[in-house]
Scaffold this motif. Sequence first.
Motif, mmCIF file in Angstrom:
data_model
loop_
_atom_site.group_PDB
_atom_site.id
_atom_site.type_symbol
_atom_site.label_atom_id
_atom_site.label_comp_id
_atom_site.label_asym_id
_atom_site.label_seq_id
_atom_site.Cartn_x
_atom_site.Cartn_y
_atom_site.Cartn_z
ATOM 1 N N VAL A 110 0.827 -1.209 0.000
ATOM 2 C CA VAL A 110 0.000 0.000 0.000
ATOM 3 C C VAL A 110 0.861 1.258 0.000
ATOM 4 C CG1 VAL A 110 -1.702 1.334 1.321
ATOM 5 C CG2 VAL A 110 -1.973 -1.138 1.081
ATOM 6 N N SER A 111 1.896 1.279 0.812
ATOM 7 C CA SER A 111 2.750 2.458 0.906
ATOM 8 C C SER A 111 3.420 2.767 -0.440
ATOM 9 C CB SER A 111 3.808 2.246 1.993
ATOM 10 O OG SER A 111 4.602 3.388 2.129
ATOM 11 N N SER A 112 3.966 1.763 -1.090
ATOM 12 C CA SER A 112 4.603 1.957 -2.406
ATOM 13 C C SER A 112 3.570 2.360 -3.453
ATOM 14 C CB SER A 112 5.307 0.676 -2.846
ATOM 15 O OG SER A 112 6.353 0.358 -1.964
ATOM 16 N N SER A 113 2.393 1.770 -3.382
ATOM 17 C CA SER A 113 1.329 2.101 -4.340
ATOM 18 C C SER A 113 0.880 3.551 -4.183
ATOM 19 C CB SER A 113 0.139 1.164 -4.151
ATOM 20 O OG SER A 113 0.524 -0.169 -4.403
ATOM 21 N N ARG A 114 0.815 4.012 -2.947
ATOM 22 C CA ARG A 114 0.466 5.419 -2.715
ATOM 23 C C ARG A 114 1.529 6.344 -3.307
ATOM 24 N NH1 ARG A 114 -1.712 5.484 3.573
ATOM 25 N NH2 ARG A 114 -3.647 4.337 3.177
ATOM 26 N N THR A 115 2.780 5.976 -3.114
ATOM 27 C CA THR A 115 3.880 6.786 -3.651
ATOM 28 C C THR A 115 3.804 6.850 -5.166
ATOM 29 O OG1 THR A 115 5.278 6.191 -1.778
ATOM 30 C CG2 THR A 115 6.391 7.017 -3.746
ATOM 31 N N ILE A 116 3.571 5.718 -5.799
ATOM 32 C CA ILE A 116 3.473 5.678 -7.262
ATOM 33 C C ILE A 116 2.276 6.498 -7.727
ATOM 34 C CG2 ILE A 116 2.966 4.152 -9.219
ATOM 35 C CD1 ILE A 116 4.849 2.099 -7.801
ATOM 36 N N SER A 117 1.168 6.403 -7.016
ATOM 37 C CA SER A 117 -0.010 7.188 -7.364
ATOM 38 C C SER A 117 0.306 8.683 -7.368
ATOM 39 C CB SER A 117 -1.133 6.909 -6.361
ATOM 40 O OG SER A 117 -2.206 7.786 -6.552
ATOM 41 N N ILE A 118 0.970 9.133 -6.325
ATOM 42 C CA ILE A 118 1.331 10.558 -6.240
ATOM 43 C C ILE A 118 2.282 10.935 -7.378
ATOM 44 C CG2 ILE A 118 2.546 12.295 -4.843
ATOM 45 C CD1 ILE A 118 -0.154 11.676 -3.658
ATOM 46 N N GLU A 119 3.266 10.087 -7.654
ATOM 47 C CA GLU A 119 4.225 10.375 -8.721
ATOM 48 C C GLU A 119 3.571 10.412 -10.093
ATOM 49 O OE1 GLU A 119 7.409 11.312 -8.706
ATOM 50 O OE2 GLU A 119 7.320 11.380 -6.535
ATOM 51 N N VAL A 120 2.629 9.505 -10.343
ATOM 52 C CA VAL A 120 1.953 9.476 -11.646
ATOM 53 C C VAL A 120 0.972 10.640 -11.766
ATOM 54 C CG1 VAL A 120 0.364 8.144 -13.116
ATOM 55 C CG2 VAL A 120 2.241 6.985 -11.941
ATOM 56 N N GLY A 121 0.246 10.925 -10.697
ATOM 57 C CA GLY A 121 -0.764 11.972 -10.739
ATOM 58 C C GLY A 121 -0.212 13.382 -10.771
ATOM 59 N N MET A 122 0.976 13.571 -10.204
ATOM 60 C CA MET A 122 1.553 14.919 -10.135
ATOM 61 C C MET A 122 2.711 15.038 -11.117
ATOM 62 S SD MET A 122 1.347 15.913 -6.129
ATOM 63 C CE MET A 122 1.658 17.631 -6.487
ATOM 64 N N GLN A 123 2.355 15.216 -12.370
ATOM 65 C CA GLN A 123 3.381 15.366 -13.392
ATOM 66 C C GLN A 123 3.932 16.787 -13.367
ATOM 67 O OE1 GLN A 123 4.616 12.765 -15.154
ATOM 68 N NE2 GLN A 123 3.312 11.629 -13.749
ATOM 69 N N ASN A 124 5.063 16.978 -14.019
ATOM 70 C CA ASN A 124 5.763 18.253 -13.960
ATOM 71 C C ASN A 124 5.145 19.283 -14.901
ATOM 72 O OD1 ASN A 124 7.572 20.304 -13.628
ATOM 73 N ND2 ASN A 124 9.371 18.999 -13.764
ATOM 74 N N ILE A 154 -3.612 20.733 -5.967
ATOM 75 C CA ILE A 154 -4.782 20.610 -5.098
ATOM 76 C C ILE A 154 -5.116 19.136 -4.865
ATOM 77 C CG2 ILE A 154 -7.277 21.015 -4.946
ATOM 78 C CD1 ILE A 154 -6.725 23.705 -6.435
ATOM 79 N N PHE A 155 -5.242 18.367 -5.956
ATOM 80 C CA PHE A 155 -5.573 16.940 -5.833
ATOM 81 C C PHE A 155 -4.517 16.198 -5.017
ATOM 82 C CE2 PHE A 155 -8.379 16.062 -9.841
ATOM 83 C CZ PHE A 155 -9.300 16.985 -9.395
ATOM 84 N N GLY A 156 -3.250 16.439 -5.343
ATOM 85 C CA GLY A 156 -2.165 15.740 -4.652
ATOM 86 C C GLY A 156 -2.111 16.068 -3.176
ATOM 87 N N SER A 157 -2.355 17.323 -2.838
ATOM 88 C CA SER A 157 -2.349 17.725 -1.428
ATOM 89 C C SER A 157 -3.498 17.076 -0.663
ATOM 90 C CB SER A 157 -2.446 19.249 -1.312
ATOM 91 O OG SER A 157 -1.309 19.850 -1.880
#
Length: 175
Positions: A110-124, A154-157
Amino acid sequence: MTPYLTAKLAGKYVAVDAAGLLMSTLQVVLFPVLAGALLNQYFKPLVKLVSPLMPPLAVATVAILCGNAISQSSSAILMSGGQVILAVCLLHASGFFFGYVLARILGLDVSSSRTISIEVGMQNSVLGVVLAAKHFGDPLTTVPCAVSSVCHSIFGSILAGMWRRSVPPEMKGKD
């Protein structure tokens, strides 16, 4: 791929200076990362001194760049009838969602999946603003990137705040 994709998806060919985009990307992304790594490796006291200032400086820089792009194109954003905002919100929401779901399907915790979600969702998005402003003549090309930056912030926060309140099972008992 940009000229091909815009021709196919938008019906308009957009010439792109690939070498110029590469150099700008190196200047905006790679060189600062390398400089930070070198400073961290060889100038630890300096890094320790300026580290507390960097997050607020980064947030201020993003706010200025995106605020400028949005303010210069506010009438175009309002005239789009929310299409740009809807498209950007769907892009980031699907990035957060599929980043998490696919990571879980692949068996990540779950922890790694959350990290990947944030990385994919918050592009540069700020990189997009810089590249669009420098390499495309139309100032409206910065609009989706600037709106994207606001949206993913906003979404990422919100997502990070929600996940901070619920500890993943594999992290329980670790302190």
